[in-house]
Design a protein around this motif. Structure first.
Motif, PDB file in Angstrom:
ATOM      1  N   ALA A  75       0.826  -1.214   0.000  1.00 15.52           N
ATOM      2  CA  ALA A  75       0.000   0.000   0.000  1.00 15.52           C
ATOM      3  C   ALA A  75       0.858   1.260   0.000  1.00 15.52           C
ATOM      4  O   ALA A  75       0.526   2.252  -0.658  1.00 15.52           O
ATOM      5  CB  ALA A  75      -0.933  -0.007   1.209  1.00 15.52           C
ATOM      6  N   VAL A  76       1.981   1.209   0.706  1.00 17.72           N
ATOM      7  CA  VAL A  76       2.897   2.354   0.714  1.00 17.72           C
ATOM      8  C   VAL A  76       3.539   2.521  -0.659  1.00 17.72           C
ATOM      9  O   VAL A  76       3.632   3.639  -1.189  1.00 17.72           O
ATOM     10  CB  VAL A  76       3.972   2.183   1.806  1.00 17.72           C
ATOM     11  N   ARG A  77       3.964   1.411  -1.254  1.00 17.53           N
ATOM     12  CA  ARG A  77       4.598   1.477  -2.567  1.00 17.53           C
ATOM     13  C   ARG A  77       3.646   2.041  -3.615  1.00 17.53           C
ATOM     14  O   ARG A  77       4.053   2.801  -4.500  1.00 17.53           O
ATOM     15  CB  ARG A  77       5.080   0.088  -2.984  1.00 17.53           C
ATOM     16  N   SER A  78       2.378   1.683  -3.532  1.00 18.48           N
ATOM     17  CA  SER A  78       1.393   2.162  -4.509  1.00 18.48           C
ATOM     18  C   SER A  78       0.979   3.605  -4.274  1.00 18.48           C
ATOM     19  O   SER A  78       0.338   4.218  -5.131  1.00 18.48           O
ATOM     20  CB  SER A  78       0.151   1.268  -4.475  1.00 18.48           C
ATOM     21  N   GLY A  79       1.329   4.156  -3.108  1.00 17.05           N
ATOM     22  CA  GLY A  79       0.943   5.525  -2.796  1.00 17.05           C
ATOM     23  C   GLY A  79      -0.424   5.638  -2.147  1.00 17.05           C
ATOM     24  O   GLY A  79      -0.896   6.755  -1.889  1.00 17.05           O
ATOM     25  N   ARG A  80      -1.060   4.509  -1.868  1.00 17.43           N
ATOM     26  CA  ARG A  80      -2.400   4.541  -1.268  1.00 17.43           C
ATOM     27  C   ARG A  80      -2.339   5.030   0.174  1.00 17.43           C
ATOM     28  O   ARG A  80      -3.268   5.676   0.651  1.00 17.43           O
ATOM     29  CB  ARG A  80      -3.029   3.157  -1.348  1.00 17.43           C
ATOM     30  N   ILE A  81      -1.256   4.716   0.862  1.00 20.86           N
ATOM     31  CA  ILE A  81      -0.996   5.250   2.194  1.00 20.86           C
ATOM     32  C   ILE A  81       0.456   5.701   2.241  1.00 20.86           C
ATOM     33  O   ILE A  81       1.256   5.357   1.360  1.00 20.86           O
ATOM     34  CB  ILE A  81      -1.275   4.209   3.306  1.00 20.86           C
ATOM     35  N   ASN A  82       0.812   6.467   3.271  1.00 24.13           N
ATOM     36  CA  ASN A  82       2.167   7.013   3.364  1.00 24.13           C
ATOM     37  C   ASN A  82       2.739   6.785   4.757  1.00 24.13           C
ATOM     38  O   ASN A  82       1.997   6.718   5.749  1.00 24.13           O
ATOM     39  CB  ASN A  82       2.152   8.518   3.058  1.00 24.13           C
ATOM     40  N   TRP A  83       4.065   6.690   4.832  1.00 26.70           N
ATOM     41  CA  TRP A  83       4.724   6.453   6.106  1.00 26.70           C
ATOM     42  C   TRP A  83       4.423   7.548   7.112  1.00 26.70           C
ATOM     43  O   TRP A  83       4.402   7.304   8.324  1.00 26.70           O
ATOM     44  CB  TRP A  83       6.236   6.335   5.917  1.00 26.70           C
ATOM     45  N   GLU A  84       4.189   8.762   6.655  1.00 30.13           N
ATOM     46  CA  GLU A  84       3.958   9.886   7.564  1.00 30.13           C
ATOM     47  C   GLU A  84       2.511   9.978   8.034  1.00 30.13           C
ATOM     48  O   GLU A  84       2.187  10.807   8.894  1.00 30.13           O
ATOM     49  CB  GLU A  84       4.335  11.210   6.888  1.00 30.13           C
ATOM     50  N   ASP A  85       1.628   9.138   7.509  1.00 26.42           N
ATOM     51  CA  ASP A  85       0.222   9.188   7.904  1.00 26.42           C
ATOM     52  C   ASP A  85       0.070   8.950   9.401  1.00 26.42           C
ATOM     53  O   ASP A  85       0.795   8.155  10.002  1.00 26.42           O
ATOM     54  CB  ASP A  85      -0.593   8.128   7.154  1.00 26.42           C
ATOM     55  N   TYR A 144      -6.399   0.505   9.088  1.00 25.08           N
ATOM     56  CA  TYR A 144      -6.049   1.669   8.277  1.00 25.08           C
ATOM     57  C   TYR A 144      -5.825   1.302   6.812  1.00 25.08           C
ATOM     58  O   TYR A 144      -6.268   2.001   5.901  1.00 25.08           O
ATOM     59  CB  TYR A 144      -4.788   2.340   8.837  1.00 25.08           C
ATOM     60  N   ALA A 145      -5.136   0.185   6.583  1.00 21.17           N
ATOM     61  CA  ALA A 145      -4.805  -0.213   5.203  1.00 21.17           C
ATOM     62  C   ALA A 145      -5.938  -0.966   4.523  1.00 21.17           C
ATOM     63  O   ALA A 145      -5.982  -1.046   3.292  1.00 21.17           O
ATOM     64  CB  ALA A 145      -3.540  -1.066   5.192  1.00 21.17           C
ATOM     65  N   GLY A 146      -6.867  -1.535   5.310  1.00 14.86           N
ATOM     66  CA  GLY A 146      -7.925  -2.345   4.713  1.00 14.86           C
ATOM     67  C   GLY A 146      -9.325  -1.925   5.056  1.00 14.86           C
ATOM     68  O   GLY A 146     -10.269  -2.684   4.814  1.00 14.86           O
ATOM     69  N   SER A 147      -9.484  -0.760   5.681  1.00 12.24           N
ATOM     70  CA  SER A 147     -10.785  -0.220   6.087  1.00 12.24           C
ATOM     71  C   SER A 147     -11.344  -0.918   7.319  1.00 12.24           C
ATOM     72  O   SER A 147     -11.992  -0.302   8.150  1.00 12.24           O
ATOM     73  CB  SER A 147     -11.807  -0.290   4.953  1.00 12.24           C
ATOM     74  N   SER A 148     -11.132  -2.219   7.441  1.00  9.59           N
ATOM     75  CA  SER A 148     -11.552  -2.961   8.627  1.00  9.59           C
ATOM     76  C   SER A 148     -10.664  -4.195   8.742  1.00  9.59           C
ATOM     77  O   SER A 148     -10.030  -4.609   7.773  1.00  9.59           O
ATOM     78  CB  SER A 148     -13.018  -3.379   8.525  1.00  9.59           C
ATOM     79  N   GLU A 149     -10.645  -4.796   9.927  1.00  9.96           N
ATOM     80  CA  GLU A 149      -9.851  -6.002  10.114  1.00  9.96           C
ATOM     81  C   GLU A 149     -10.370  -7.149   9.254  1.00  9.96           C
ATOM     82  O   GLU A 149      -9.605  -7.958   8.735  1.00  9.96           O
ATOM     83  CB  GLU A 149      -9.851  -6.404  11.590  1.00  9.96           C
ATOM     84  N   ALA A 150     -11.705  -7.215   9.087  1.00 11.11           N
ATOM     85  CA  ALA A 150     -12.309  -8.286   8.286  1.00 11.11           C
ATOM     86  C   ALA A 150     -11.908  -8.175   6.819  1.00 11.11           C
ATOM     87  O   ALA A 150     -11.534  -9.166   6.184  1.00 11.11           O
ATOM     88  CB  ALA A 150     -13.820  -8.270   8.431  1.00 11.11           C
ATOM     89  N   SER A 151     -11.984  -6.967   6.268  1.00  6.98           N
ATOM     90  CA  SER A 151     -11.625  -6.796   4.862  1.00  6.98           C
ATOM     91  C   SER A 151     -10.130  -6.991   4.657  1.00  6.98           C
ATOM     92  O   SER A 151      -9.692  -7.502   3.619  1.00  6.98           O
ATOM     93  CB  SER A 151     -12.062  -5.410   4.367  1.00  6.98           C
ATOM     94  N   PHE A 152      -9.342  -6.621   5.656  1.00  9.46           N
ATOM     95  CA  PHE A 152      -7.902  -6.827   5.548  1.00  9.46           C
ATOM     96  C   PHE A 152      -7.575  -8.318   5.569  1.00  9.46           C
ATOM     97  O   PHE A 152      -6.685  -8.768   4.849  1.00  9.46           O
ATOM     98  CB  PHE A 152      -7.181  -6.107   6.683  1.00  9.46           C
ATOM     99  N   ALA A 153      -8.304  -9.089   6.382  1.00 11.70           N
ATOM    100  CA  ALA A 153      -8.097 -10.537   6.410  1.00 11.70           C
ATOM    101  C   ALA A 153      -8.423 -11.143   5.050  1.00 11.70           C
ATOM    102  O   ALA A 153      -7.739 -12.069   4.585  1.00 11.70           O
ATOM    103  CB  ALA A 153      -8.963 -11.171   7.495  1.00 11.70           C
ATOM    104  N   TRP A 154      -9.467 -10.629   4.401  1.00  8.83           N
ATOM    105  CA  TRP A 154      -9.797 -11.105   3.046  1.00  8.83           C
ATOM    106  C   TRP A 154      -8.633 -10.814   2.105  1.00  8.83           C
ATOM    107  O   TRP A 154      -8.270 -11.661   1.277  1.00  8.83           O
ATOM    108  CB  TRP A 154     -11.064 -10.425   2.541  1.00  8.83           C
ATOM    109  N   MET A 155      -8.042  -9.629   2.214  1.00  5.58           N
ATOM    110  CA  MET A 155      -6.906  -9.266   1.369  1.00  5.58           C
ATOM    111  C   MET A 155      -5.731 -10.205   1.609  1.00  5.58           C
ATOM    112  O   MET A 155      -5.045 -10.609   0.669  1.00  5.58           O
ATOM    113  CB  MET A 155      -6.493  -7.813   1.641  1.00  5.58           C
ATOM    114  N   MET A 156      -5.500 -10.577   2.861  1.00  3.86           N
ATOM    115  CA  MET A 156      -4.393 -11.483   3.177  1.00  3.86           C
ATOM    116  C   MET A 156      -4.625 -12.865   2.567  1.00  3.86           C
ATOM    117  O   MET A 156      -3.699 -13.456   1.993  1.00  3.86           O
ATOM    118  CB  MET A 156      -4.219 -11.595   4.694  1.00  3.86           C
TER     119      MET A 156
END
Length: 320
Positions: A75-85, A144-156
Motif C-alpha cells: 500500500a505504501v509502494r502504490s501511494g495509497r498510504i504514506n509512512w507519515e500518515d 487503516y490499510a484495509g478499512s476494517s480487520e475483516a476486509s484486511f483478512a480477506w486481502m491477506m
C-alpha cells in the motif's frame, strides 16, 4: 612426494564426503529439533533442504503478521498510504487503554500505554509490528490499510492464494475467535486466529523478501524509537548478531519471533553467508529459547550442506 600427494588427495576426498554426508546423519534424529514443525529452504530456489511435519496445520497468528507487513508495504509502494500518515490506534473513540508489546521500563512494567484515540505515525506502528510483533500495531494497521480487520483478512487470504499458499493456511482478523483444526483427529482442539503450515510460512517469507527486500533492513534493527511516545522498543529476535548473546547467529537478518505458552513459540528467520541465503521456520516449540536453538541447528545444517567449503567446515563442526 608422490605418496604424499596421493595421501593429501585422499584426505581431501574423505573431507568432501564428510561435508556432504555427515550433516544429514547428524540431523537424522528429529528429536533434536524440538518443535511441532520445522522447515529449511534455499531462498534462491525454494528447494526444501529439510523438514519435519511441514504440512501440519498449526496456530500462526504471529507468523501471519508477515502478511500484514507485506500488504502495508504494498500500500505504501502504490501511494495509497504514506509512512507519515497518522493512524488511530482504536476504531471508535473509547476510554480504554491498550498496550504496544515488548517495552520494558525497568520497573516490572511492559508495554506502551496507549489510548484508543491516540494517533501514531504509520512508520512507527509498522516498526512496532516488525520489531516486537505488537498485536495492537497489527490491528491498527489492518484497519487503516484495509478499512476494517475483516476486509484486511480477506486481502491477506487473497494474496496467499495468489502466491500459491495451500488451502490449509487461513488468515483471520486479529481479534477473531478460535477456528477449528482441519485435522479430524484433533477436531475438538481449537486453533486461535490464523493457521498455517511450516511450508507455507517458509514460502511466505521467501515471497515477501523477493517483493520487498527492505523488510530485512526493517526487521533486523536492534531497537526502534516510538518518538510519539518517547520510548524505544527492543527487537525480540535474540538471534540477531548485534545482540551477541548465546543465540546470536552470524548473517541472520530477520524476520519474525512470536508465540505463546498456549500455542507454542515460533520463529521465521533468514540468514545470508557468502551470498547464500537460507530461510528457516520453527513452529510450536515449547519455549522461545528452544525455537532459537532449533533454528540455529537447522541453519548450521543448511550451511554445512550447501555453503562454501569454509562455511561447510565451520557449520559441520558446530553440528558435531
Amino acid at each position: 612426494m608422490k605418496n604424499g600427494g596421493i595421501w593429501k588427495k585422499g584426505t581431501l576426498v574423505v573431507l568432501v564426503v564428510l561435508l556432504l554426508l555427515v550433516p544429514q546423519q547428524l540431523l537424522a534424529d528429529h528429536s533434536k529439533i524440538e518443535a511441532a514443525a520445522a522447515v529449511l529452504i534455499d531462498a534462491q530456489t525454494g528447494e526444501i533442504l529439510w523438514e519435519t511435519e511441514g504440512d501440519r496445520v498449526l496456530p500462526a497468528s504471529g507468523i501471519a503478521q508477515l502478511m500484514t507487513e507485506w500488504l502495508v508495504l504494498d500500500a505504501v509502494r502504490s501511494g495509497r498510504i504514506n509512512w507519515e500518515d497518522s493512524v488511530r490506534i482504536g476504531g471508535e473513540p473509547r476510554n480504554d487503554t491498550v498496550q504496544l508489546s515488548n517495552f520494558y521500563d525497568g520497573k516490572g512494567n511492559s508495554g506502551i500505554p496507549l489510548r484508543s484515540e491516540d494517533q501514531i505515525p504509520l512508520n512507527e506502528l509498522f516498526m512496532g509490528l516488525t520489531v516486537s510483533s505488537s498485536k495492537e500495531a497489527e490491528a491498527a494497521l489492518a484497519r487503516y490499510a484495509g478499512s476494517s480487520e475483516a476486509s484486511f483478512a480477506w486481502m491477506m487470504n487473497d494474496k496467499a492464494r495468489r502466491i500459491g499458499m495451500s488451502p490449509s493456511t487461513l488468515f483471520k482478523p486479529v481479534t477473531a475467535g478460535p477456528v477449528r483444526d482441519l485435522d479430524e483427529t484433533s477436531a475438538d482442539q481449537p486453533l486461535s486466529g490464523s493457521r498455517m503450515t511450516a511450508k507455507d510460512a517458509a514460502a511466505l517469507c521467501r515471497a515477501l523478501i523477493e517483493a520487498h527486500p527492505e523488510i530485512l533492513r526493517m526487521s533486523s534493527v536492534a531497537q526502534t524509537e516510538i518518538s510519539s511516545r518517547s520510548i524505544y522498543l527492543t527487537n525480540n529476535n535474540a538471534m540477531l548478531p548485534e545482540f551477541a548473546g548465546p543465540h546470536a547467529y552470524r548473517g541472520l537478518d530477520g524476520l519474525k519471533v512470536c508465540g505463546s505458552e498456549q500455542d507454542g513459540y515460533s520463529f521465521a528467520g533468514t540468514a545470508q553467508r557468502d551470498g547464500k541465503r537460507l530461510i528457516v521456520v520453527i513452529m510450536g516449540a515449547q519455549s522461545r529459547e528452544k525455537s532459537f536453538q532449533s533454528a540455529g541447528r537447522l541453519l548450521d545444517y543448511g550451511y554445512a550442506r550447501s555453503g562454501s567449503i569454509v562455511e561447510r567446515a565451520a557449520s559441520w563442526m558446530k553440528l558435531v
